[in-house]
Design a protein around this motif. Structure first.
Motif, PDB file in Angstrom:
ATOM      1  N   GLU A  75     -54.519  -2.802  44.956  1.00 13.98           N
ATOM      2  CA  GLU A  75     -54.024  -3.457  46.158  1.00 13.98           C
ATOM      3  C   GLU A  75     -53.765  -2.479  47.303  1.00 13.98           C
ATOM      4  N   TYR A  76     -53.525  -1.204  46.985  1.00  8.76           N
ATOM      5  CA  TYR A  76     -53.180  -0.225  48.015  1.00  8.76           C
ATOM      6  C   TYR A  76     -54.375   0.632  48.430  1.00  8.76           C
ATOM      7  N   ASP A  77     -55.545   0.398  47.831  1.00 12.32           N
ATOM      8  CA  ASP A  77     -56.739   1.164  48.183  1.00 12.32           C
ATOM      9  C   ASP A  77     -57.293   0.715  49.532  1.00 12.32           C
ATOM     10  N   TYR A  78     -57.841   1.655  50.272  1.00 13.26           N
ATOM     11  CA  TYR A  78     -58.526   1.340  51.521  1.00 13.26           C
ATOM     12  C   TYR A  78     -59.786   0.525  51.227  1.00 13.26           C
ATOM     13  N   LYS A  79     -60.138  -0.369  52.146  1.00 15.59           N
ATOM     14  CA  LYS A  79     -61.431  -1.040  52.104  1.00 15.59           C
ATOM     15  C   LYS A  79     -62.466  -0.270  52.916  1.00 15.59           C
ATOM     16  N   ASP A  80     -61.973   0.618  53.790  1.00  9.77           N
ATOM     17  CA  ASP A  80     -62.858   1.413  54.633  1.00  9.77           C
ATOM     18  C   ASP A  80     -62.034   2.572  55.187  1.00  9.77           C
TER      19      ASP A  80
ATOM     20  N   ASP B 256     -51.271   2.489  58.078  1.00  7.97           N
ATOM     21  CA  ASP B 256     -51.946   2.460  56.787  1.00  7.97           C
ATOM     22  C   ASP B 256     -52.518   1.058  56.566  1.00  7.97           C
ATOM     23  N   PRO B 257     -53.846   0.927  56.421  1.00 11.91           N
ATOM     24  CA  PRO B 257     -54.446  -0.421  56.394  1.00 11.91           C
ATOM     25  C   PRO B 257     -53.912  -1.351  55.301  1.00 11.91           C
ATOM     26  N   PRO B 258     -53.827  -0.925  54.026  1.00 14.56           N
ATOM     27  CA  PRO B 258     -53.378  -1.884  53.014  1.00 14.56           C
ATOM     28  C   PRO B 258     -51.911  -2.263  53.141  1.00 14.56           C
ATOM     29  N   LEU B 259     -51.095  -1.358  53.679  1.00 13.73           N
ATOM     30  CA  LEU B 259     -49.666  -1.648  53.805  1.00 13.73           C
ATOM     31  C   LEU B 259     -49.322  -2.279  55.152  1.00 13.73           C
ATOM     32  N   GLY B 260     -50.205  -2.121  56.147  1.00 10.90           N
ATOM     33  CA  GLY B 260     -49.989  -2.742  57.442  1.00 10.90           C
ATOM     34  C   GLY B 260     -48.855  -2.159  58.241  1.00 10.90           C
ATOM     35  N   ARG B 261     -48.547  -0.895  57.991  1.00  9.06           N
ATOM     36  CA  ARG B 261     -47.470  -0.232  58.728  1.00  9.06           C
ATOM     37  C   ARG B 261     -47.680   1.267  58.676  1.00  9.06           C
ATOM     38  N   SER B 262     -46.940   1.988  59.506  1.00  8.58           N
ATOM     39  CA  SER B 262     -46.967   3.442  59.432  1.00  8.58           C
ATOM     40  C   SER B 262     -46.275   3.900  58.153  1.00  8.58           C
TER      41      SER B 262
ATOM     42  N   ASP C   6     -52.185   1.686  23.757  1.00 10.76           N
ATOM     43  CA  ASP C   6     -50.791   2.010  23.481  1.00 10.76           C
ATOM     44  C   ASP C   6     -50.084   2.642  24.670  1.00 10.76           C
ATOM     45  N   GLY C   7     -50.814   2.878  25.758  1.00  7.88           N
ATOM     46  CA  GLY C   7     -50.217   3.369  26.985  1.00  7.88           C
ATOM     47  C   GLY C   7     -50.235   2.260  28.022  1.00  7.88           C
ATOM     48  N   ALA C   8     -50.032   2.642  29.304  1.00  7.29           N
ATOM     49  CA  ALA C   8     -50.026   1.614  30.340  1.00  7.29           C
ATOM     50  C   ALA C   8     -50.140   2.237  31.721  1.00  7.29           C
ATOM     51  N   PHE C   9     -50.817   1.517  32.610  1.00  2.47           N
ATOM     52  CA  PHE C   9     -50.764   1.796  34.034  1.00  2.47           C
ATOM     53  C   PHE C   9     -49.711   0.878  34.634  1.00  2.47           C
ATOM     54  N   ILE C  10     -48.790   1.455  35.405  1.00  4.96           N
ATOM     55  CA  ILE C  10     -47.712   0.679  36.029  1.00  4.96           C
ATOM     56  C   ILE C  10     -47.799   0.901  37.532  1.00  4.96           C
ATOM     57  N   GLY C  11     -48.314  -0.103  38.246  1.00  3.06           N
ATOM     58  CA  GLY C  11     -48.551   0.048  39.676  1.00  3.06           C
ATOM     59  C   GLY C  11     -47.343  -0.230  40.545  1.00  3.06           C
ATOM     60  N   ASN C  12     -46.414  -1.047  40.043  1.00  7.23           N
ATOM     61  CA  ASN C  12     -45.219  -1.414  40.816  1.00  7.23           C
ATOM     62  C   ASN C  12     -45.574  -1.934  42.201  1.00  7.23           C
ATOM     63  N   VAL C  13     -46.611  -2.767  42.276  1.00  7.99           N
ATOM     64  CA  VAL C  13     -47.033  -3.331  43.555  1.00  7.99           C
ATOM     65  C   VAL C  13     -45.889  -4.152  44.164  1.00  7.99           C
ATOM     66  N   GLY C  14     -45.617  -3.918  45.441  1.00  9.45           N
ATOM     67  CA  GLY C  14     -44.540  -4.626  46.122  1.00  9.45           C
ATOM     68  C   GLY C  14     -43.204  -3.920  46.045  1.00  9.45           C
TER      69      GLY C  14
ATOM     70  N   THR D 265     -45.773  11.212  37.257  1.00  7.74           N
ATOM     71  CA  THR D 265     -46.817  10.673  38.125  1.00  7.74           C
ATOM     72  C   THR D 265     -46.192   9.907  39.287  1.00  7.74           C
ATOM     73  N   ALA D 266     -46.805  10.055  40.461  1.00  2.50           N
ATOM     74  CA  ALA D 266     -46.324   9.419  41.678  1.00  2.50           C
ATOM     75  C   ALA D 266     -47.434   8.569  42.263  1.00  2.50           C
ATOM     76  N   ARG D 267     -47.100   7.348  42.655  1.00  4.23           N
ATOM     77  CA  ARG D 267     -48.117   6.411  43.135  1.00  4.23           C
ATOM     78  C   ARG D 267     -48.742   6.853  44.446  1.00  4.23           C
ATOM     79  N   SER D 268     -47.885   7.230  45.432  1.00  2.28           N
ATOM     80  CA  SER D 268     -48.422   7.512  46.761  1.00  2.28           C
ATOM     81  C   SER D 268     -47.394   8.273  47.592  1.00  2.28           C
ATOM     82  N   THR D 269     -47.590   8.255  48.911  1.00  2.00           N
ATOM     83  CA  THR D 269     -46.815   9.066  49.852  1.00  2.00           C
ATOM     84  C   THR D 269     -45.299   8.929  49.707  1.00  2.00           C
ATOM     85  N   PRO D 270     -44.739   7.722  49.694  1.00  2.90           N
ATOM     86  CA  PRO D 270     -43.276   7.614  49.670  1.00  2.90           C
ATOM     87  C   PRO D 270     -42.635   8.185  48.414  1.00  2.90           C
ATOM     88  N   ASP D 271     -43.437   8.409  47.373  1.00  4.30           N
ATOM     89  CA  ASP D 271     -42.900   8.845  46.080  1.00  4.30           C
ATOM     90  C   ASP D 271     -42.845  10.356  45.927  1.00  4.30           C
TER      91      ASP D 271
END
Length: 275
Positions: free
Chosen positions: A193-198, A56-62, A227-235, A248-254
């Protein structure tokens, strides 16, 4: 009492683990699962989601273990996805304002819509929107799916959305107010931060979009309002939130955690988690 869950998948590619998580967790709970796609075509997993060697390009690992790749391939090749419900068959299409007899057509549309969504919502206890890049194409701005989401929310039934499937919630709006149903809610989703650049790709289309066509984080920040919020929990390895009726789930591991939270919502009355 056995519960039933409606699972919506893109026809342009879902991420394997993001289906495996809900399927395994919900079936272990004894829930009945029904699948639906925009036009009733069989959904197919995105090839990278079945490849444990894909980095996975942004995470740099499988992001896919060999065991998960096997489990995802088993579901993808099974017969369970062969005959999904067709959203376009079940939910009417809103007429264009330029139609010759717009008022009568709009009245008929609302009659048919009320009947269709009432039947659908009555048949299921929860709605799941599976992620991957495919939802960018045929789920995010699908007005029929927006009406289903609005109907589940109005019926106070939980809705789980993963990854780019969360965009569906941002765009599901009452056309009188144009306000997102996420207004005032806390949600997670794909952060910048987790979006692909390409390399954003789709099943059945020989086309590399490059980066995703929209930064989901920015859309969710705007949709949730002051009054709401986006919570990315980057890192942080996991990011799944409950702000009822939304999970709501951020991505694959969730995928697994978010499905477990859906079970807790249904069985324990959980209304808040992760914020």
């Amino acid at each position: 009492m056995s519960r039933s869950v409606l699972i919506v998948l893109s026809e342009f590619g879902y991420w394997g683990e993001e289906l495996v998580g809900p399927v395994e967790v919900l079936e272990a709970q004894g829930y009945r699962l029904t699948y639906m796609t925009p036009n009733g075509r069989r959904p197919v997993a995105l090839p990278p989601s079945l490849d444990p060697d894909y980095i996975d390009p942004p995470l740099g690992r499988s992001v896919t273990t060999r065991d998960m790749a096997r489990r995802a391939a088993d579901i993808d090749s099974s017969s369970r996805l062969d005959n999904p419900l067709s959203l376009s068959d079940l939910i009417p299409e809103r007429p264009y304002y330029s139609s010759l007899n717009h008022l009568r057509e709009l009245e008929e549309y609302h009659r048919r819509l009320a009947s269709a969504t009432e039947d659908l919502v009555a048949s299921f206890d929860a709605l799941v929107l599976v992620g991957g890049s495919g939802p960018i194409v045929d789920l995010a701005n699908n007005e029929r799916l927006h009406e289903v989401v609005l109907a589940f929310a109005a019926a106070d039934k939980p809705i789980l959305a993963e990854c780019y499937g969360v965009a569906v919630l941002a765009f599901a709006r009452n056309l009188e107010t144009r306000e997102s149903i996420l207004w005032g809610k806390r949600v997670t989703g794909h952060p910048k931060e987790y979006d692909y650049k390409d390399g954003t790709g789709f099943v059945g289309v020989d086309f590399n979009m490059g980066p995703p066509p929209y930064p989901l984080e920015y859309i969710l920040r705007d949709a949730t309002g002051p009054d709401g919020a986006f919570i990315g929990n980057v890192g942080r390895e996991l990011s799944a939130l409950v702000d009822y009726p939304f999970i709501t789930a951020r991505s694959t591991p969730d995928a697994t955690l978010s499905a477990e939270l859906l079970v807790r919502v249904l069985e324990e009355g959980l209304r808040r988690y992760g914020w």
